[in-house]
Every structure is written in structure tokens, then in C-alpha cells.
Write a protein that holds these residues in place. Structure first.
Motif, mmCIF file in Angstrom:
data_model
loop_
_atom_site.group_PDB
_atom_site.id
_atom_site.type_symbol
_atom_site.label_atom_id
_atom_site.label_comp_id
_atom_site.label_asym_id
_atom_site.label_seq_id
_atom_site.Cartn_x
_atom_site.Cartn_y
_atom_site.Cartn_z
ATOM 1 N N SER A 46 0.831 -1.213 0.000
ATOM 2 C CA SER A 46 0.000 0.000 0.000
ATOM 3 C C SER A 46 0.862 1.258 0.000
ATOM 4 C CB SER A 46 -0.936 -0.004 1.212
ATOM 5 O OG SER A 46 -0.190 -0.049 2.422
ATOM 6 N N SER A 47 1.992 1.234 0.719
ATOM 7 C CA SER A 47 2.891 2.393 0.746
ATOM 8 C C SER A 47 3.515 2.645 -0.619
ATOM 9 C CB SER A 47 3.993 2.184 1.790
ATOM 10 O OG SER A 47 3.455 2.086 3.087
ATOM 11 N N ILE A 48 3.887 1.568 -1.332
ATOM 12 C CA ILE A 48 4.452 1.715 -2.673
ATOM 13 C C ILE A 48 3.419 2.313 -3.624
ATOM 14 C CG2 ILE A 48 5.280 0.438 -4.695
ATOM 15 C CD1 ILE A 48 6.669 -1.476 -2.730
ATOM 16 N N ARG A 52 3.920 5.799 -5.427
ATOM 17 C CA ARG A 52 3.894 5.883 -6.892
ATOM 18 C C ARG A 52 2.901 6.957 -7.359
ATOM 19 N NH1 ARG A 52 3.702 0.633 -8.148
ATOM 20 N NH2 ARG A 52 5.842 0.443 -8.866
ATOM 21 N N LYS A 53 1.753 7.011 -6.714
ATOM 22 C CA LYS A 53 0.743 8.019 -7.058
ATOM 23 C C LYS A 53 1.242 9.426 -6.760
ATOM 24 C CE LYS A 53 -4.037 9.324 -6.094
ATOM 25 N NZ LYS A 53 -5.253 9.039 -5.278
ATOM 26 N N SER A 59 5.713 14.775 -10.330
ATOM 27 C CA SER A 59 6.455 14.908 -11.587
ATOM 28 C C SER A 59 5.765 15.860 -12.551
ATOM 29 C CB SER A 59 6.635 13.535 -12.237
ATOM 30 O OG SER A 59 5.397 12.991 -12.634
ATOM 31 N N HIS A 60 4.433 15.846 -12.542
ATOM 32 C CA HIS A 60 3.687 16.784 -13.396
ATOM 33 C C HIS A 60 3.933 18.226 -12.944
ATOM 34 C CE1 HIS A 60 1.779 13.651 -15.616
ATOM 35 N NE2 HIS A 60 1.066 13.189 -14.596
ATOM 36 N N VAL A 61 3.984 18.420 -11.624
ATOM 37 C CA VAL A 61 4.220 19.772 -11.090
ATOM 38 C C VAL A 61 5.638 20.233 -11.440
ATOM 39 C CG1 VAL A 61 4.334 21.166 -8.995
ATOM 40 C CG2 VAL A 61 2.583 19.399 -9.222
ATOM 41 N N MET A 86 14.529 7.885 -10.967
ATOM 42 C CA MET A 86 15.096 6.677 -10.367
ATOM 43 C C MET A 86 14.071 5.890 -9.545
ATOM 44 S SD MET A 86 18.718 8.329 -9.143
ATOM 45 C CE MET A 86 19.227 6.866 -8.250
ATOM 46 N N ARG A 87 12.976 6.537 -9.151
ATOM 47 C CA ARG A 87 12.007 5.874 -8.272
ATOM 48 C C ARG A 87 11.348 4.638 -8.878
ATOM 49 N NH1 ARG A 87 10.801 8.988 -3.649
ATOM 50 N NH2 ARG A 87 12.908 9.604 -3.027
ATOM 51 N N PRO A 88 10.931 4.640 -10.168
ATOM 52 C CA PRO A 88 10.292 3.424 -10.702
ATOM 53 C C PRO A 88 11.144 2.174 -10.553
ATOM 54 C CG PRO A 88 9.942 5.262 -12.197
ATOM 55 C CD PRO A 88 10.892 5.743 -11.141
ATOM 56 N N ASN A 89 12.464 2.284 -10.789
ATOM 57 C CA ASN A 89 13.348 1.123 -10.617
ATOM 58 C C ASN A 89 13.408 0.676 -9.159
ATOM 59 O OD1 ASN A 89 14.076 0.824 -13.303
ATOM 60 N ND2 ASN A 89 15.765 2.283 -13.139
ATOM 61 N N ALA A 90 13.407 1.659 -8.247
ATOM 62 C CA ALA A 90 13.428 1.326 -6.820
ATOM 63 C C ALA A 90 12.134 0.613 -6.417
ATOM 64 C CB ALA A 90 13.613 2.596 -5.994
#
Length: 340
Positions: A46-48, A52-53, A59-61, A86-90
Motif C-alpha cells: 500500500s505504501s508503494i 507511486r501516485k 512529476s507533473h508539477v 530513479m524511483r520506478p526502478n526502486a
């Protein structure tokens, strides 16, 4: 003697009773830890999802205001943007050790069973077993094709070969789906390749013994023999290349050998390209040969056209994917000196 024997039995039972009490306590602790692990897994998942959300929104901001500020603020925004990339890979690494829902294919084959391997050792062991399975079956198929092509002309043995191919490719699709769930990065065409190959093997298995089958038989057996030989070459050279790249930290530990050409294979493995392209054009030759056979007036076997279609799809997928990888690699190499 009877009393002494009974005394020994009572002592032995008392010792066993104490061990049983310890076993019960250990098992109780084990069940408690399992519950704690399940709660932690749900919390992490749930935290991931929440992270991600939030990262996507941020990122849009950043993209919206990235060009506006200057000075120190611009520097911070650049750092934030780099970390966002880098976050998606993490997240991917974290999720590879968390239970997740099976895809449609695994649900149809295995049902809603948790197939996530939760330790690095079990992941690596399953990956290595998958690689050995591919190698052993490829060698068996090589020998079987050799025997059928040079020594035995019997439809029953041809059917065994085709059934072995069907079972091999179906098993690969299941194992690869499990590996993908556990963090292996098998992408694009090479995922679909085995599904089409399994479908083709199933059609070859049902093709009745007739003049058209006998006309195409030796051509198919020679093709199977060559493909098995190339796959053995690929396994040995790709596994060596992957070992070096993993040691250098340039490849993920769950990366697998594939039946095509990928960018990480460029160093030292470009000699495989002529073998691969020859195999691709052999698929085209098979497809065109079968297509011409399907146009014959006495062709009543639906397998002829379907096999032709499968071979043509395999050729287009393999050829254009390999060309795209080679083109991308050449382009990236030509751009390196400019960036320096």
C-alpha cells in the motif's frame, strides 16, 4: 530387567515430551512471525502504491514549473527530477520481494496461487534451474532432430518430437511468467515468441501424415536442428556475458538468456548475428514454402496455411526486433564520442 527397561522408556518419553513442548513454542512463534510478515507485506504494498501516485503527481508539477525558476531553486528542481526518474526502478526492486497478483495467463494455468519467491537465494535458484532446463531440453531436441532427419523416417517419432517442442515451449511460457513476477526483466517480443512457437508446435503435431507433410518434413527437421544448435551457442555465450556484466553491476541479477539479440550482448557476441539472421530468413523461407503449398489444388490440410502464418510472424518479429536492437546500439555508440 523389566523395571530397568520401563524406567528407560519413561525417561525417553519425558525427554520427547520436553522437546515437543519446545517444538510447539517454536511453531507458535513461527505462526506469529508469519502474521507479522503478512502485515508488513500489505503495508509495504500500500505504501508503494501511495508513493507511486504521489511521485506521479509531483512529476507533473515539476515539469510545469521546471523552466520558470532560476538559481538555487532550479538546481533543486533538477535534483528532484533526477530522483523521480530513479524511483520506478526502486519500486520495481521492492515489489519483486512482495506478493502480487498473477497475470491472466498464470491464473488460467495455476489458479490464484502466490508464486512470489521471497528470498534472493530462492529467486536465483529458480532462475538457474530455468536456465538449466532450457539447456538440457535444447540438447535433447538437437539430438532428437538429428536422429529424425538422418536415421529415422517415421511419423510417430516426428509426433514425439513435435509434442516435446509443444511441452517445452508451454513450460517456458509458464516459467517465464513466474520469473517476470519475481523480478526478471523479460520484455517485448521475446515474451510473445514462445507463445507463437508453442502454437506452431501444436499445429505441427496435428498435421496428418500425407504428401504435403512429407514434402515439408525434412525442411522442418533441418530447421529444428539448426535452431537447437544456435540456441546452444546463445546459451553458452550469453550466460558468460551476463556473468561478467552482473559482476560489473551493469545487469540485474535476475536477467536471463534469451533466444534473440539484445543490446547487452554487443560486447564479444556480435559473431552470433549472422547465425541469428540466417535463422530468421530460414523462418521466412519456411513461411513462403508453406504458403505456396497452401495454394496447390490438392491442399486440404488447414495446418499448411496456419504454419505458414506462424513462420511469417516469427520471421517478422525476430528480424525487426533484432534490427531495431542493432540499430539502437550503433546509434548509441556513435553518440558517445559526441557527448564526451
Amino acid at each position: 530387567k523389566m523395571v530397568q527397561g520401563l524406567t528407560d522408556v519413561l525417561k525417553e518419553w519425558k525427554c520427547l515430551e520436553e522437546e515437543y513442548q519446545q517444538l510447539q513454542e517454536t511453531h507458535r512463534m513461527y505462526l506469529k512471525k508469519l502474521e507479522e510478515i503478512s502485515e508488513l507485506q500489505n503495508h509495504c504494498s500500500s505504501s508503494i502504491s501511495h508513493q507511486r501516485k504521489r511521485v506521479k503527481e509531483l512529476s507533473h508539477v515539476v515539469k510545469k514549473y521546471g523552466k520558470a525558476p532560476s538559481g538555487e531553486d532550479a538546481k533543486y528542481l533538477v535534483e528532484i527530477n533526477e530522483k523521480i526518474k530513479m524511483r520506478p526502478n526502486a519500486f520495481f526492486e521492492m515489489e519483486s520481494f512482495l506478493p502480487k497478483e498473477n497475470g491472466l495467463y498464470l491464473n488460467l494455468v495455476l489458479g490464484n496461487v502466490n508464486i512470489t519467491l521471497l528470498s534472493k537465494q530462492s529467486k536465483f535458484a529458480y532462475k538457474d534451474e530455468y536456465e538449466k532446463f532450457k539447456l538440457y531440453l535444447t540438447v535433447i531436441l538437437l539430438l532428437f532432430s538429428f536422429i529424425c532427419y538422418f536415421f529415422v523416417n517415421y511419423r510417430f517419432l516426428d509426433a514425439i518430437l513435435n509434442f516435446l517442442l509443444l511441452w517445452y515451449y508451454c513450460t517456458l511460457t509458464i516459467r517465464e511468467s513466474i520469473l517476470i513476477t519475481n523480478g526478471s526483466r523479460i520484455k517485448g517480443w521475446w515474451v510473445s515468441h514462445h507463445y507463437i512457437s508453442a502454437f506452431l508446435s501444436g499445429i505441427m503435431l496435428t498435421w496428418p501424415d500425407g504428401n504435403l507433410y512429407k514434402t515439408f518434413r525434412n525442411q522442418f527437421l533441418a530447421y529444428s536442428l539448426y535452431q537447437s544448435f544456435v540456441q546452444c551457442l546463445q546459451y553458452y555465450y550469453q550466460s558468460g556475458c551476463l556473468y561478467r556484466l552482473r559482476a560489473l553491476g551493469e545487469r540485474h541479477n535476475m536477467d536471463l538468456t534469451v533466444e534473440g539479440f539484445q543490446s547487452w550482448m554487443w560486447k564479444g557476441l556480435t559473431f552470433l548475428l549472422p547465425f541469428l539472421f540466417f535463422g530468421h530468413f530460414w523462418q521466412l523461407f519456411n513461411g513462403l514454402s508453406l504458403f505456396r503449398m497452401a495454394q496447390l489444388p490438392d491442399c486440404n490440410d488447414w495446418q499448411v496455411f496456419m504454419c505458414s502464418l506462424c513462420f511469417l510472424i516469427l520471421f517478422m518479429g525476430n528480424f525487426f526486433t533484432t534490427v531495431a536492437v542493432v540499430r539502437q546500439k550503433i546509434k548509441s555508440r556513435s553518440q558517445k564520442p559526441k557527448s564526451l
